[in-house]
Design a protein around this motif. Structure first.
Motif, PDB file in Angstrom:
ATOM      1  N   UNK A  84       7.518  43.108  10.632  1.00 60.99           N
ATOM      2  CA  UNK A  84       8.894  42.604  10.611  1.00 60.99           C
ATOM      3  C   UNK A  84       9.541  42.760   9.243  1.00 60.99           C
ATOM      4  N   UNK A  85       8.736  42.849   8.203  1.00 62.54           N
ATOM      5  CA  UNK A  85       9.272  43.038   6.851  1.00 62.54           C
ATOM      6  C   UNK A  85       9.732  44.475   6.613  1.00 62.54           C
ATOM      7  N   UNK A  86       9.178  45.413   7.373  1.00 58.92           N
ATOM      8  CA  UNK A  86       9.512  46.836   7.208  1.00 58.92           C
ATOM      9  C   UNK A  86      10.659  47.258   8.116  1.00 58.92           C
TER      10      UNK A  86
ATOM     11  N   UNK B 171      17.048  40.191  10.802  1.00 55.59           N
ATOM     12  CA  UNK B 171      16.312  41.256  11.492  1.00 55.59           C
ATOM     13  C   UNK B 171      14.818  40.956  11.470  1.00 55.59           C
ATOM     14  N   UNK B 172      14.309  40.512  10.340  1.00 55.62           N
ATOM     15  CA  UNK B 172      12.907  40.093  10.272  1.00 55.62           C
ATOM     16  C   UNK B 172      12.607  39.033  11.322  1.00 55.62           C
ATOM     17  N   UNK B 173      13.544  38.114  11.496  1.00 57.70           N
ATOM     18  CA  UNK B 173      13.331  37.011  12.426  1.00 57.70           C
ATOM     19  C   UNK B 173      13.243  37.502  13.869  1.00 57.70           C
ATOM     20  N   UNK B 174      14.127  38.429  14.256  1.00 60.81           N
ATOM     21  CA  UNK B 174      14.084  38.882  15.650  1.00 60.81           C
ATOM     22  C   UNK B 174      12.815  39.673  15.936  1.00 60.81           C
TER      23      UNK B 174
ATOM     24  N   UNK C  21       9.189  41.690  32.814  1.00 56.08           N
ATOM     25  CA  UNK C  21      10.011  41.055  33.821  1.00 56.08           C
ATOM     26  C   UNK C  21      11.481  41.228  33.442  1.00 56.08           C
ATOM     27  N   UNK C  22      12.344  41.550  34.427  1.00 58.69           N
ATOM     28  CA  UNK C  22      13.751  41.830  34.157  1.00 58.69           C
ATOM     29  C   UNK C  22      14.429  40.670  33.429  1.00 58.69           C
ATOM     30  N   UNK C  23      14.209  39.456  33.903  1.00 58.58           N
ATOM     31  CA  UNK C  23      14.875  38.306  33.283  1.00 58.58           C
ATOM     32  C   UNK C  23      14.363  38.054  31.866  1.00 58.58           C
ATOM     33  N   UNK C  24      13.057  38.281  31.640  1.00 50.68           N
ATOM     34  CA  UNK C  24      12.521  38.124  30.291  1.00 50.68           C
ATOM     35  C   UNK C  24      13.181  39.103  29.332  1.00 50.68           C
ATOM     36  N   UNK C  25      13.289  40.374  29.785  1.00 52.48           N
ATOM     37  CA  UNK C  25      13.900  41.406  28.939  1.00 52.48           C
ATOM     38  C   UNK C  25      15.364  41.087  28.661  1.00 52.48           C
ATOM     39  N   UNK C  26      16.072  40.578  29.676  1.00 45.87           N
ATOM     40  CA  UNK C  26      17.485  40.228  29.514  1.00 45.87           C
ATOM     41  C   UNK C  26      17.661  39.129  28.474  1.00 45.87           C
ATOM     42  N   UNK C  27      16.882  38.062  28.605  1.00 45.41           N
ATOM     43  CA  UNK C  27      17.017  36.924  27.685  1.00 45.41           C
ATOM     44  C   UNK C  27      16.604  37.313  26.270  1.00 45.41           C
ATOM     45  N   UNK C  28      15.515  38.075  26.150  1.00 45.65           N
ATOM     46  CA  UNK C  28      15.086  38.523  24.823  1.00 45.65           C
ATOM     47  C   UNK C  28      16.113  39.467  24.206  1.00 45.65           C
ATOM     48  N   UNK C  29      16.826  40.211  25.056  1.00 44.45           N
ATOM     49  CA  UNK C  29      17.903  41.065  24.556  1.00 44.45           C
ATOM     50  C   UNK C  29      19.072  40.247  24.035  1.00 44.45           C
ATOM     51  N   UNK C  30      19.386  39.140  24.720  1.00 42.85           N
ATOM     52  CA  UNK C  30      20.462  38.253  24.255  1.00 42.85           C
ATOM     53  C   UNK C  30      20.119  37.689  22.882  1.00 42.85           C
ATOM     54  N   UNK C  31      18.926  37.136  22.763  1.00 39.88           N
ATOM     55  CA  UNK C  31      18.511  36.510  21.501  1.00 39.88           C
ATOM     56  C   UNK C  31      18.450  37.537  20.372  1.00 39.88           C
ATOM     57  N   UNK C  32      17.964  38.728  20.702  1.00 38.80           N
ATOM     58  CA  UNK C  32      17.868  39.772  19.674  1.00 38.80           C
ATOM     59  C   UNK C  32      19.231  40.114  19.096  1.00 38.80           C
ATOM     60  N   UNK C  33      20.202  40.388  19.976  1.00 42.42           N
ATOM     61  CA  UNK C  33      21.462  40.882  19.431  1.00 42.42           C
ATOM     62  C   UNK C  33      22.337  39.789  18.852  1.00 42.42           C
TER      63      UNK C  33
ATOM     64  N   UNK D  98       9.900  39.285  14.352  1.00 41.63           N
ATOM     65  CA  UNK D  98       8.813  38.311  14.310  1.00 41.63           C
ATOM     66  C   UNK D  98       8.725  37.521  15.613  1.00 41.63           C
ATOM     67  N   UNK D  99       9.874  37.219  16.206  1.00 39.06           N
ATOM     68  CA  UNK D  99       9.906  36.429  17.436  1.00 39.06           C
ATOM     69  C   UNK D  99       9.673  37.270  18.693  1.00 39.06           C
ATOM     70  N   UNK D 100       9.648  38.587  18.548  1.00 39.10           N
ATOM     71  CA  UNK D 100       9.387  39.443  19.698  1.00 39.10           C
ATOM     72  C   UNK D 100      10.573  39.652  20.618  1.00 39.10           C
ATOM     73  N   UNK D 101      11.797  39.574  20.088  1.00 42.68           N
ATOM     74  CA  UNK D 101      12.982  39.812  20.892  1.00 42.68           C
ATOM     75  C   UNK D 101      13.177  41.318  21.095  1.00 42.68           C
ATOM     76  N   UNK D 102      14.109  41.687  21.973  1.00 40.95           N
ATOM     77  CA  UNK D 102      14.209  43.072  22.430  1.00 40.95           C
ATOM     78  C   UNK D 102      15.526  43.725  22.001  1.00 40.95           C
ATOM     79  N   UNK D 103      15.395  44.858  21.326  1.00 39.63           N
ATOM     80  CA  UNK D 103      16.528  45.604  20.773  1.00 39.63           C
ATOM     81  C   UNK D 103      16.612  46.952  21.487  1.00 39.63           C
ATOM     82  N   UNK D 104      17.723  47.210  22.162  1.00 38.56           N
ATOM     83  CA  UNK D 104      17.822  48.406  22.999  1.00 38.56           C
ATOM     84  C   UNK D 104      17.621  49.696  22.216  1.00 38.56           C
ATOM     85  N   UNK D 105      18.202  49.801  21.035  1.00 38.92           N
ATOM     86  CA  UNK D 105      18.097  51.051  20.283  1.00 38.92           C
ATOM     87  C   UNK D 105      16.690  51.236  19.719  1.00 38.92           C
ATOM     88  N   UNK D 106      16.074  50.169  19.243  1.00 37.41           N
ATOM     89  CA  UNK D 106      14.679  50.279  18.799  1.00 37.41           C
ATOM     90  C   UNK D 106      13.791  50.705  19.966  1.00 37.41           C
TER      91      UNK D 106
END
Length: 263
Positions: free
Chosen positions: A62-64, A189-192, A150-162, A194-202
């Motif tokens: 997450x630091x890199x 960015x380090x925080x997202x 899971x679709x809902x997991x990915x959706x929620x993690x995408x919300x938190x990430x962005x 570290x928390x395992x959230x989901x970023x579409x472009x990454x």
């Protein structure tokens, strides 16, 4: 330092200028952003792969990873997730919804192209053979994990990430010098990561890199494949990114700092 109200006001002009770019420049700058985020993603996997403790590996990676967004904002590029803030000039009636959607579309395509290019280069240059091939195995496993979410997991993690990505962009605009901009954007960015959230472009790098590596290096992994990646990860994560970046951060800050300013 710019205040939140000043950032909101400045972003109206910034956003309008982004939407006025010719399609060719949207695509090229989008390709650059996809490549930059992929570079950060590659680096995060390289530094984490040989660390036995998962929590430490996640923290070091997450630091890199924030290097990618630093390159986007400082070197100059167009990133779909950050551009979810384009809703601000739209709500200010300085741009239309169609202009925002056009920008999102071509930048998103450019991001995908750039990410794929880096994934191909990394896999077929055999850079993933580091650490006796363990890096390649980890890349494939990461892709499979994302493709079977899971679709809902990915959706929620995408919300938190962005929410955090757009806050990183927002905070970077508060700084008036380079060092402050870099430090400000790195922490969210380090925080997202570290928390395992989901970023579409990454994920445009993580998913394809694992698919390519599985084929190129003969690494079998359940769940790996384009269908799972696109439907179970990229689609819900993209939708979540739009909700988190546009509807929560963008619209929220517009309401708090610009709508009331008109009264």
């Amino acid at each position: 330092m710019n205040s939140p109200a000043e950032i909101a006001k400045n972003y109206v002009t910034i956003g309008v200028n982004k939407m006025k770019l010719p399609i060719s420049k949207m695509l090229i700058l989008g390709i650059f952003a996809g490549m930059y985020i992929a570079f950060g993603a590659v680096g995060s996997q390289v530094v984490a792969v040989s660390i036995a403790a998962p929590s430490v590996a996640k923290w070091v990676g997450s630091c890199v990873f924030p290097v990618g967004l630093m390159l986007v904002l400082v070197a100059g590029a167009e990133l779909f997730t950050g551009n979810c803030l384009l809703v601000i000039p739209v709500l200010e009636k300085k741009a239309s919804i169609s202009e925002m959607l056009k920008s999102w579309f071509f930048v998103y395509i450019g991001n995908f192209i750039g990410s794929i290019l880096v994934a191909l280069a990394v896999v077929y240059s055999h850079a993933l053979t580091l650490f006796d091939g363990q890096l390649a195995k980890n890349v494939v496993a990461a892709s499979a994990a994302k493709s079977t979410m899971n679709f809902s997991d990915a959706l929620i993690k995408g919300i938190l990430c962005n929410m955090l990505v757009c806050l990183a962009v927002w905070v970077s605009f508060a700084a008036k010098e380079l060092a402050g901009k870099i430090i400000g954007l790195m922490l969210p960015i380090m925080l997202f990561v570290l928390c395992g959230y989901e970023h579409s472009v990454a994920n445009m790098y993580f998913g394809p890199a694992g698919i390519f590596a599985s084929s190129a290096y003969g690494i079998a992994q359940d769940g790996i494949g384009w269908g799972g990646f696109l439907l179970h990860n990229l689609l819900p994560v993209t939708l979540g990114n739009i909700i988190g970046g546009s509807l929560i951060v963008g619209a929220g800050y517009w309401f708090c700092y610009l709508r009331d300013a008109k009264k």
